[in-house]
Design an enzyme around this catalytic site. Structure first.
Site, PDB file in Angstrom:
ATOM      1  N   ASP A  53       0.836  -1.205   0.000  1.00 26.65           N
ATOM      2  CA  ASP A  53       0.000   0.000   0.000  1.00 26.65           C
ATOM      3  C   ASP A  53       0.875   1.262   0.000  1.00 26.65           C
ATOM      4  O   ASP A  53       2.045   1.210   0.411  1.00 26.65           O
ATOM      5  CB  ASP A  53      -0.859  -0.053   1.277  1.00 26.65           C
ATOM      6  CG  ASP A  53      -1.813   1.106   1.399  1.00 26.65           C
ATOM      7  OD1 ASP A  53      -2.272   1.630   0.381  1.00 26.65           O
ATOM      8  OD2 ASP A  53      -2.099   1.478   2.559  1.00 26.65           O
ATOM      9  N   ASP A 100      -0.487   5.030   0.900  1.00 27.64           N
ATOM     10  CA  ASP A 100      -0.843   5.938   2.002  1.00 27.64           C
ATOM     11  C   ASP A 100      -0.853   5.200   3.338  1.00 27.64           C
ATOM     12  O   ASP A 100      -1.569   4.221   3.507  1.00 27.64           O
ATOM     13  CB  ASP A 100      -2.242   6.533   1.766  1.00 27.64           C
ATOM     14  CG  ASP A 100      -2.287   7.313   0.465  1.00 27.64           C
ATOM     15  OD1 ASP A 100      -1.239   7.804   0.026  1.00 27.64           O
ATOM     16  OD2 ASP A 100      -3.386   7.417  -0.114  1.00 27.64           O
TER      17      ASP A 100
END
Lengths: 171, 171
Positions: free
Chosen positions: A7, A9
């Protein structure tokens, strides 16, 4: 070669620090970490949505400590894909790709996925800070600690708080 | 509910027509369909890369005949994801999302995936015009006929030439 979906963020990009900075610029006062624990980002920061929608929010996000050199090592031993929820904020797409190009130049365009839902992702390992992404995933799941998930038990996921811990787990 | 991964360029977006138009604007003469059969797009059109890199190439691409109403029907009976190779051309990301918003407004942001390699996609059915995307896919594969793939035997994939054929196959 095992495939890892990483991922952006809250894992590679320190969006909390970005929120803290912008919030302080707007209000003149820096929030305490305690005040945002256990609350989703856009609820914890009153002007959060305005910040997310502003130019360069994603482009200028700080990089998570140690993520560059450890991801570069992972990239040699795993098939790494960067998988980011981005289509909710269309302006973020090119900003996120440019940000990756600046801070993670060893990640090629074939390794990037900008999506809405991560249910479509097929991989062996997922590193994410959101339960909604990890809970439906069939492989090994690593929960990256962030203030919004700190009050919830990690359950079947392995919780890590730093990239150093990811290094110990996977390298 | 079965999940379908639907490609954009050459399936929803008529990129050949876009190349023909721009090539004719640049050279004053429209190429024949015969002259581009069996050749990849960027080889068939001498200025192809220049066109792809120009502003609005993807934003103004024509829509493939019948795709709107048939995809809208598919969207009621299947879990539809639009999966587009886009990160090779970073400017295309926001253009493609805006194009989808204009022509396929029933497709929400959670249903969009902009990536480089489609090996990461997990679905039951894939509709694509490129063997490189279909060949590694484990589910049902539908090859959308386009000039570049017309001289190659479809092999294990089901070849269709129109959206009407997709309607008959899947609805």
């Amino acid at each position: 070669m095992k495939r890892i979906a990483v991922d952006m963020d809250g894992v590679l990009a320190d969006v909390y620090e970005q929120f803290f900075r912008l919030d302080e610029q707007a209000t003149g006062k820096r929030k305490t970490l305690e005040s945002v624990i256990g609350v989703m980002e856009l609820e914890a920061f009153e002007l959060g949505m305005q910040h997310v929608l502003s130019d360069n929010f994603f482009r200028t996000a700080p990089v998570m400590k140690d993520s560059q050199k450890i991801l570069e090592q992972l990239n040699k031993q795993y098939e790494v894909f960067i998988v980011s929820s981005a289509t909710e904020f269309p302006k973020s797409l090119t900003e996120k790709q440019a940000w990756l190009g600046e801070h993670f130049p060893f990640i090629g365009w074939k390794q990037m996925v900008f999506c809405g839902s991560k249910t479509i992702v097929q991989a062996d390992i997922m590193i994410d800070d959101h339960f909604k992404n990890l809970n439906h995933f069939n492989g090994q799941t690593i929960l990256f600690s962030q203030p919004h998930n700190q009050l919830t038990d990690a359950g079947k996921h392995t919780r890590v708080s730093t990239w150093k811990e990811i290094e110990h787990l996977l390298l």
